[in-house]
Scaffold this motif. Structure first.
Motif, PDB file in Angstrom:
ATOM      1  N   CYS A   1     -17.440   9.022  69.442  1.00 36.31           N
ATOM      2  CA  CYS A   1     -18.682   8.215  70.571  1.00 36.31           C
ATOM      3  C   CYS A   1     -18.428   6.521  70.550  1.00 36.31           C
ATOM      4  CB  CYS A   1     -20.009   8.570  69.973  1.00 36.31           C
ATOM      5  SG  CYS A   1     -20.539   7.487  68.609  1.00 36.31           S
TER       6      CYS A   1
ATOM      7  N   CYS B   1     -28.698  11.204  67.726  1.00 31.94           N
ATOM      8  CA  CYS B   1     -27.739  10.485  67.914  1.00 31.94           C
ATOM      9  C   CYS B   1     -27.357   9.819  66.293  1.00 31.94           C
ATOM     10  CB  CYS B   1     -28.135   9.127  68.677  1.00 31.94           C
ATOM     11  SG  CYS B   1     -26.831   7.761  68.750  1.00 31.94           S
TER      12      CYS B   1
ATOM     13  N   LYS C   1     -32.150  13.265  72.570  1.00 31.71           N
ATOM     14  CA  LYS C   1     -30.765  13.607  73.474  1.00 31.71           C
ATOM     15  C   LYS C   1     -29.832  14.096  72.611  1.00 31.71           C
ATOM     16  CE  LYS C   1     -30.490   9.482  75.304  1.00 31.71           C
ATOM     17  NZ  LYS C   1     -31.865   8.770  75.111  1.00 31.71           N
TER      18      LYS C   1
ATOM     19  N   ASP D   1     -35.929   6.341  73.995  1.00 29.40           N
ATOM     20  CA  ASP D   1     -36.146   7.211  72.960  1.00 29.40           C
ATOM     21  C   ASP D   1     -37.349   7.304  72.097  1.00 29.40           C
ATOM     22  OD1 ASP D   1     -33.598   8.621  72.803  1.00 29.40           O
ATOM     23  OD2 ASP D   1     -32.744   6.953  71.955  1.00 29.40           O
TER      24      ASP D   1
ATOM     25  N   CYS E   1     -26.787  13.507  71.839  1.00 29.25           N
ATOM     26  CA  CYS E   1     -26.055  12.446  72.196  1.00 29.25           C
ATOM     27  C   CYS E   1     -24.470  12.848  72.248  1.00 29.25           C
ATOM     28  CB  CYS E   1     -25.984  11.185  71.037  1.00 29.25           C
ATOM     29  SG  CYS E   1     -25.281   9.796  71.456  1.00 29.25           S
TER      30      CYS E   1
ATOM     31  N   GLN F   1     -30.582   2.664  74.591  1.00 22.76           N
ATOM     32  CA  GLN F   1     -30.504   3.248  73.290  1.00 22.76           C
ATOM     33  C   GLN F   1     -30.232   2.045  72.301  1.00 22.76           C
ATOM     34  OE1 GLN F   1     -28.858   6.954  73.699  1.00 22.76           O
ATOM     35  NE2 GLN F   1     -28.744   7.427  71.625  1.00 22.76           N
TER      36      GLN F   1
END
Ligand code: SF4
Ligand code: FES
Length: 393
Positions: A279, A334, A257, A250, A259, A205
């Motif tokens: 995160c 994300c 996703k 991605d 995230c 990512q």
């Protein structure tokens, strides 16, 4: 802010005063404990921030032990002992022992190269539950080149054997990109051979170090499709032997996703110096002040901390996410990638095909993946800082 406040969170031994505003309906499931940013490897896709935290500001043994107890009180079930390289901490045994006594399931995320059999045995005796061993490739020469570390492959194979000898469950973690994607089949075979029960193959990512190295890491769509077929075939063939978690790149995905399972929904991240993040890349976002376990209780930070509130739920979303039926499935993807690629963390992650920027970034991916890859920018070359040296701690 967006969800219903809970009374279920156990704050018995670390009482916090709950704010009147609704915050979050449940306790986090997991806590990623970045015990240190020190690491003997220099992977060009490292998810640690560009500014690494130095040894002299790391939490002490007693402070980490307190984090473990607070995590258990908060209702957290799993602790991921991570880094950098967590085995660079000489007090890992004490932290593991405390976490085990607190009833936490412990996963050691390690490159393995600093471990000895005796130390692993000791950690298992003290209550370690699971080992997640990272590999760069199964071709030793390529693996050494990617990690900028000589002799890692042979050591990792040895560590995998020790894990199995001790009866601990083993996951192989193989970050995937254009410079090891040709080894997909061999990585699956390797995982079976060393007795892993699970293989995680996550395409890179793009934020932090990986963004610096994007052109060197981006696979072509054709290579990705080939590996997806290999994985599908292997999943069927290896049912009951190996579980394969395959995270698609991605830029070639239709939807992003969720995230971290959604911002502030299931996971907390504690940095080596005690900053608590929603995160691991949240420090790349502007305009945040992160609470520290040295100043505030974990439960209070989870429930009321500004950083956790910021993108929790869906009320912060702009279009197209705000009116999208998938918004509570992927939470807009994300935030860190959205910021890194668009300059605004509230934008839809460009990984989503509904993002107005998706096509532009898909073109970038196509162009970069078909261009001769540049040299890696290794992690040690961070702007304004260098990798903390292994002899420091
Ligand atoms: Fe997810 Fe937003 Fe894309 Fe809808 S528009 S699929 S919510 S990222
Ligand atoms: Fe920060 Fe995805 S890494 S939200």
């Amino acid at each position: 802010m967006n969800e219903i406040i809970t009374k279920e969170i156990n704050t018995s031994s670390h009482a916090v005063e709950l704010q009147p505003e609704p915050v979050c309906a449940r306790a986090p499931v997991g806590l990623l404990a970045e015990l240190t940013h020190r690491c003997p490897l220099q992977c060009p896709y490292c998810s640690n921030p560009l500014e690494l935290e130095r040894t002299n500001i790391e939490l002490s043994t007693a402070e980490w032990q307190d984090v473990m107890r607070q995590a258990a009180d908060l209702g957290i079930l799993q602790i991921h002992l991570s880094g950098g390289e967590p085995t660079a901490r000489k007090d890992l045994e004490q932290i593991v022992e405390t976490a085990a006594k607190a009833g936490l399931y412990q996963n050691l995320i390690t490159a393995g190269v600093l471990l000895t059999k005796e130390r692993l045995q000791k950690l298992a005796d003290l209550g370690l539950d699971h080992v997640q061993l990272s590999i760069q490739d199964v071709d030793p020469e390529n693996a050494d080149r990617i990690a900028a570390y000589k002799g890692g492959s042979a050591k990792k194979r040895e560590v995998a054997r020790w894990v199995k000898d001790l009866g601990l469950p083993l996951t192989i973690n193989a970050p995937m990109h254009r410079q090891n994607i040709h080894s997909m089949k061999a990585i699956i075979d390797y995982s079976v051979e060393v007795g892993a029960g699970r293989l995680e193959v996550a395409h890179i990512q793009y934020y932090a170090w990986a963004l610096k190295n994007r052109a060197a890491l981006m696979p072509t769509l054709e290579d990705f499709q080939r590996t997806a077929e290999i994985v599908e075939e292997a999943k069927e063939r290896l049912k009951g032997i190996l579980v394969i978690d395959f995270v698609v790149p991605d830029y070639y995905a239709k939807y992003p996703k969720p995230c971290m399972g959604g911002w502030g929904r299931g996971v907390m991240n504690v940095t080596p110096s005690g900053r608590v993040l929603p995160c691991h890349a949240a420090e790349s976002l502007p305009g945040f002040t992160f609470d520290n376990v040295r100043d505030r209780k974990l439960a209070d930070i989870w429930l009321n901390g500004d950083a956790f509130q910021k993108y929790r739920g869906t009320s912060w979303m702009k279009e197209p996410c705000q009116s999208c039926p998938r918004k509570e499935k992927d939470y807009g993807g994300c935030r860190c990638q959205a910021f890194a690629l668009t300059g605004d963390a509230t934008n839809t992650d460009p990984a989503c095909s509904l993002s107005p920027m998706h096509q532009d970034w898909a073109k970038v991916a196509a162009l970069e993946s078909h261009t001769r890859p540049p040299e890696f920018v290794y992690r040690r070359m961070g702007k304004g800082g260098t990798t903390p040296h292994m002899s420091e701690g």
